[in-house]
Design a protein around this motif. Structure first.
Motif, mmCIF file in Angstrom:
data_model
loop_
_atom_site.group_PDB
_atom_site.id
_atom_site.type_symbol
_atom_site.label_atom_id
_atom_site.label_comp_id
_atom_site.label_asym_id
_atom_site.label_seq_id
_atom_site.Cartn_x
_atom_site.Cartn_y
_atom_site.Cartn_z
ATOM 1 N N LEU A 197 -11.425 101.802 42.945
ATOM 2 C CA LEU A 197 -11.465 103.144 42.370
ATOM 3 C C LEU A 197 -10.289 103.373 41.417
ATOM 4 O O LEU A 197 -10.456 103.893 40.304
ATOM 5 N N GLU A 198 -9.105 102.962 41.851
ATOM 6 C CA GLU A 198 -7.903 103.141 41.029
ATOM 7 C C GLU A 198 -8.056 102.406 39.693
ATOM 8 O O GLU A 198 -7.708 102.919 38.637
ATOM 9 N N ILE A 199 -8.585 101.180 39.771
ATOM 10 C CA ILE A 199 -8.736 100.360 38.574
ATOM 11 C C ILE A 199 -9.765 100.980 37.622
ATOM 12 O O ILE A 199 -9.545 101.048 36.411
ATOM 13 N N SER A 200 -10.874 101.463 38.187
ATOM 14 C CA SER A 200 -11.886 102.029 37.295
ATOM 15 C C SER A 200 -11.395 103.324 36.652
ATOM 16 O O SER A 200 -11.716 103.621 35.509
ATOM 17 N N GLN A 201 -10.556 104.074 37.384
ATOM 18 C CA GLN A 201 -10.014 105.312 36.801
ATOM 19 C C GLN A 201 -9.038 105.026 35.666
ATOM 20 O O GLN A 201 -8.889 105.816 34.740
ATOM 21 N N LEU A 202 -8.393 103.858 35.758
ATOM 22 C CA LEU A 202 -7.393 103.506 34.747
ATOM 23 C C LEU A 202 -8.056 103.260 33.379
ATOM 24 O O LEU A 202 -7.444 103.495 32.338
ATOM 25 N N SER A 203 -9.281 102.791 33.406
ATOM 26 C CA SER A 203 -9.939 102.472 32.128
ATOM 27 C C SER A 203 -10.991 103.515 31.742
ATOM 28 O O SER A 203 -11.583 103.445 30.663
ATOM 29 N N ALA A 204 -11.183 104.511 32.621
ATOM 30 C CA ALA A 204 -12.207 105.533 32.337
ATOM 31 C C ALA A 204 -11.834 106.349 31.104
ATOM 32 O O ALA A 204 -10.653 106.573 30.829
ATOM 33 N N LYS A 205 -12.824 106.783 30.369
ATOM 34 C CA LYS A 205 -12.659 107.663 29.203
ATOM 35 C C LYS A 205 -11.880 107.021 28.065
ATOM 36 O O LYS A 205 -11.345 107.699 27.202
ATOM 37 N N ARG A 206 -11.782 105.689 28.076
ATOM 38 C CA ARG A 206 -11.108 105.030 26.952
ATOM 39 C C ARG A 206 -12.008 103.929 26.444
ATOM 40 O O ARG A 206 -12.673 103.251 27.199
ATOM 41 N N ARG A 207 -11.999 103.731 25.137
ATOM 42 C CA ARG A 207 -12.853 102.697 24.543
ATOM 43 C C ARG A 207 -12.025 101.612 23.860
ATOM 44 O O ARG A 207 -12.573 100.687 23.264
ATOM 45 N N ASP A 208 -10.693 101.742 23.952
ATOM 46 C CA ASP A 208 -9.825 100.783 23.248
ATOM 47 C C ASP A 208 -9.239 99.729 24.192
ATOM 48 O O ASP A 208 -8.366 98.963 23.816
ATOM 49 N N ILE A 209 -9.711 99.706 25.444
ATOM 50 C CA ILE A 209 -9.180 98.751 26.421
ATOM 51 C C ILE A 209 -10.073 97.513 26.470
ATOM 52 O O ILE A 209 -11.257 97.608 26.784
ATOM 53 N N SER A 258 8.483 101.226 32.008
ATOM 54 C CA SER A 258 8.864 101.527 30.627
ATOM 55 C C SER A 258 9.406 100.284 29.913
ATOM 56 O O SER A 258 9.188 100.114 28.714
ATOM 57 N N GLN A 259 10.051 99.380 30.663
ATOM 58 C CA GLN A 259 10.438 98.088 30.042
ATOM 59 C C GLN A 259 9.205 97.294 29.638
ATOM 60 O O GLN A 259 9.180 96.670 28.569
ATOM 61 N N ALA A 260 8.197 97.301 30.498
ATOM 62 C CA ALA A 260 6.962 96.568 30.184
ATOM 63 C C ALA A 260 6.294 97.153 28.934
ATOM 64 O O ALA A 260 5.792 96.419 28.075
ATOM 65 N N GLN A 261 6.336 98.490 28.811
ATOM 66 C CA GLN A 261 5.746 99.152 27.635
ATOM 67 C C GLN A 261 6.462 98.775 26.355
ATOM 68 O O GLN A 261 5.853 98.660 25.301
ATOM 69 N N GLN A 262 7.802 98.632 26.477
ATOM 70 C CA GLN A 262 8.564 98.277 25.280
ATOM 71 C C GLN A 262 8.313 96.836 24.865
ATOM 72 O O GLN A 262 8.353 96.499 23.689
ATOM 73 N N ARG A 263 8.060 95.970 25.852
ATOM 74 C CA ARG A 263 7.927 94.535 25.541
ATOM 75 C C ARG A 263 6.528 94.136 25.124
ATOM 76 O O ARG A 263 6.366 93.202 24.340
ATOM 77 N N TRP A 264 5.519 94.787 25.692
ATOM 78 C CA TRP A 264 4.147 94.378 25.422
ATOM 79 C C TRP A 264 3.317 95.563 24.963
ATOM 80 O O TRP A 264 3.637 96.707 25.261
ATOM 81 N N ASP A 265 2.234 95.231 24.290
ATOM 82 C CA ASP A 265 1.379 96.257 23.720
ATOM 83 C C ASP A 265 0.353 96.675 24.773
ATOM 84 O O ASP A 265 -0.791 96.234 24.738
ATOM 85 N N ILE A 266 0.780 97.498 25.706
ATOM 86 C CA ILE A 266 -0.129 97.890 26.778
ATOM 87 C C ILE A 266 -0.559 99.342 26.618
ATOM 88 O O ILE A 266 0.161 100.166 26.057
ATOM 89 N N VAL A 267 -1.749 99.647 27.111
ATOM 90 C CA VAL A 267 -2.292 100.997 26.993
ATOM 91 C C VAL A 267 -1.824 101.857 28.165
ATOM 92 O O VAL A 267 -1.357 102.972 27.992
#
Lengths: 87, 151
Positions: free
Chosen positions: B14-26, B66-75
Motif C-alpha cells: 500500500l505504501e509503495i502504491s501510494q508513493l507513485s499514485a497520481k504521478r505520471r513521471d515516475i 535530503s542528501q539523497a535528493q541532492q545526489r540523485w535525481d529522485i522524485v
C-alpha cells in the motif's frame, strides 16, 4: 551552565536512568564532549567503564552526531549512546 | 518526502502504491524491506526490541533523505522504521524511492539504507535462549556507508 543529558540502550540500562539535568561550573572554558565524558567518568568506576572503557560510545549535541572535539554550550541537549544498530 | 517512526506494522504494498499514485513521471520505484531474522550469530532469536532517540531519529532520517535528493535525481522517498518489541519474521523498515529512471532510484535507495544503518539513532536488543543482548555495530555496515563518500 546548565545542560540536559540523555543516555540510550546499554548506557541507560547500566545507569538505570535515561536523562539528567546537569549544572556545570562556568569556568569550564570550552567544554568539549571529551571534557564532559571525563567529568562524568570521575563519578565512579561504573561511569568510567561506561564512557571511557573498551566499548565505543557515540555522542550527539542538539540531535546531531558529533565527535569528541565538539563544543557544548549552555542549554544544549547532549546524548551518549552505543554505535547505532537500526535498519 | 516522508519519514515515519512507528510501533505498528506497515503495509509495504500500500505504501509503495501510494508513493507513485497520481504521478505520471515516475519510471522506477525501488523499495527495500528489512525483516527480523530468526537467527543471528548462530543463536535462535525469538524477539527484537528496538529503541530510538525521539527527536534526533526523525532529523537524522530527514537529513539522509535530503542528501539523497541532492545526489540523485529522485522524485520522492519514504522511510518507515518501526520501534518497540518485534517478533521474528516481522517487518522492521521500509525504504522506497521513486525516480524517472531505475539507476537513480537503485542508488538512492541503497544509499539511504547504508546511511540509516550507521547514522540513525536506533538500537536493537535481541532475545535468545541465553537471555537478552544488545547488538554490536558491524564494521561491514561502516564500510558499506564509506563507499558513498568521495575518495
Amino acid at each position: 551552565m546548565k545542560i540536559k543529558i540523555f543516555y540510550f540502550a546499554r548506557l541507560k540500562e547500566t545507569l538505570k536512568f535515561s536523562s539528567e539535568d546537569l549544572e556545570l561550573p562556568d569556568d569550564l572554558d570550552g567544554l568539549s564532549l571529551l571534557k564532559l565524558k571525563a567529568h562524568l567518568a570521575n563519578r565512579s568506576d561504573v561511569w568510567r567503564q561506561m564512557l571511557m572503557g573498551k566499548l565505543k560510545v557515540r555522542g550527539a549535541i542538539n540531535h546531531a552526531l558529533v565527535d569528541d572535539k565538539a563544543l557544548i554550550n549552555d542549554g544544549d541537549e547532549v546524548a551518549f549512546f552505543p554505535p547505532v544498530t537500526g535498519g | 518526502m516522508a519519514v515515519r517512526i512507528q510501533t505498528e506494522d506497515f503495509n509495504a504494498g500500500l505504501e509503495i502504491s501510494q508513493l507513485s499514485a497520481k504521478r505520471r513521471d515516475i519510471g522506477a520505484l525501488v523499495s527495500f524491506v528489512g525483516l527480523v531474522r530468526d537467527l543471528n550469530d548462530g543463536d535462535a532469536v525469538s524477539q527484537l526490541t528496538l529503541e530510538h532517540y525521539p527527536g534526533m531519529t526523525e532529523k537524522a532520517l530527514e537529513a539522509i533523505v535530503s542528501q539523497a535528493q541532492q545526489r540523485w535525481d529522485i522524485v520522492d522517498a519514504l522511510i518507515i522504521h518501526r520501534v518497540g518489541v518485534l517478533q521474528a519474521t516481522e517487518q522492521i523498515v521500509l525504504v522506497a524511492v521513486t525516480s524517472a529512471h531505475r539507476g537513480q532510484a537503485f542508488l538512492a535507495c541503497e544509499f539511504v539504507m547504508d546511511s540509516l544503518k550507521t547514522e540513525a539513532p536506533f538500537w536493537k536488543k535481541e532475545r535468545t535462549a541465553a537471555g537478552e543482548r544488545w547488538l554490536e555495530a558491524k564494521a561491514s555496515d561502516d564500510e558499506a556507508r564509506q563507499r558513498w563518500n568521495p575518495s
